[in-house]
Design a protein around this motif. Sequence first.
Motif, mmCIF file in Angstrom:
data_model
loop_
_atom_site.group_PDB
_atom_site.id
_atom_site.type_symbol
_atom_site.label_atom_id
_atom_site.label_comp_id
_atom_site.label_asym_id
_atom_site.label_seq_id
_atom_site.Cartn_x
_atom_site.Cartn_y
_atom_site.Cartn_z
ATOM 1 N N ARG A 1 -39.254 -5.328 -41.202
ATOM 2 C CA ARG A 1 -39.753 -4.095 -41.665
ATOM 3 C C ARG A 1 -38.992 -3.089 -41.508
ATOM 4 N NH1 ARG A 1 -43.824 -4.559 -38.700
ATOM 5 N NH2 ARG A 1 -43.616 -2.871 -37.327
ATOM 6 N N LYS A 2 -38.453 -2.851 -40.503
ATOM 7 C CA LYS A 2 -37.381 -1.715 -40.262
ATOM 8 C C LYS A 2 -36.124 -1.741 -41.527
ATOM 9 C CE LYS A 2 -34.625 1.048 -36.883
ATOM 10 N NZ LYS A 2 -34.163 1.208 -35.792
ATOM 11 N N ARG B 1 -41.053 -6.894 -36.846
ATOM 12 C CA ARG B 1 -40.602 -5.362 -36.732
ATOM 13 C C ARG B 1 -39.213 -5.271 -37.470
ATOM 14 N NH1 ARG B 1 -38.144 -2.298 -33.074
ATOM 15 N NH2 ARG B 1 -38.959 -0.101 -32.817
ATOM 16 N N ARG B 2 -38.256 -5.948 -36.968
ATOM 17 C CA ARG B 2 -36.947 -5.850 -37.369
ATOM 18 C C ARG B 2 -36.986 -5.879 -39.030
ATOM 19 N NH1 ARG B 2 -31.809 -9.600 -35.181
ATOM 20 N NH2 ARG B 2 -30.331 -8.383 -36.424
ATOM 21 N N GLN C 1 -37.755 -1.018 -44.989
ATOM 22 C CA GLN C 1 -38.042 0.543 -44.955
ATOM 23 C C GLN C 1 -36.729 1.298 -45.269
ATOM 24 O OE1 GLN C 1 -40.309 1.099 -41.343
ATOM 25 N NE2 GLN C 1 -42.285 0.447 -42.660
ATOM 26 N N THR C 2 -35.649 0.801 -44.420
ATOM 27 C CA THR C 2 -33.963 1.473 -44.566
ATOM 28 C C THR C 2 -33.847 1.156 -46.052
ATOM 29 O OG1 THR C 2 -33.875 1.306 -42.384
ATOM 30 C CG2 THR C 2 -31.717 1.678 -43.738
#
Length: 211
Positions: free
Chosen positions: A7-8, A4-5, A11-12
């Motif tokens: 991926r975030k 999750r980290r 995306q940023t």
Amino acid sequence: MEGRRDRKKRQTRERIQASALELFTSQGYRNTTIAAIAEHADVATRTVTLHFPTKEDLLFADDPFPPDSLATYLAGRSGNALDCVGEWMRDTMRALDEHDADQGREPGEIWSLRTKRATLIAGDDDLRGRARASYYELERLIAAAIGKDLGLPADALAPRLTAYALVGGLRELYMTHEAGRREELPGLVGRVLAFARAGLTTLTSTVPPTR
């Protein structure tokens, strides 16, 4: 699997790049500040510079066609160098399309962004210089592979000129009116490769005059 980290973070990073391209296109590269990019991407200015230390990096980082990727393909090839380059292009384009789909983007969105990027680079002397330096490594790899196929040194005319024409042709795809749609790109790549093959055939079939 991507956490999750991670991926975030990715995306940023992608949002910052997309925002930068949008502002560069509408306001001009030199007129766009890092602060404006941060505001448009809804992140802190420090976040932009953590991902992209310089403004140029917003255009040149994360190139999906890096030399090390091509080097891997060429090292494991079973066919000739030009066929291998074509395979590398097709596989990379397919992977980018799949990434777009995974992110819920419209088909071909990433190719639209690359066209904007190419236009921006072409319009700025300093950016063109950096781009040219990055293409040199691709040309060197391809020339070495062609030379190996032909039993020639990489700096012989036939390998070097063929590599230069091939990389130049692939680079120019984004600037041509035929590349307006994603579905046209595979055929255009094929035409560039055919041009390079024809040139290589001509160069290697020409016997230099004896003295």
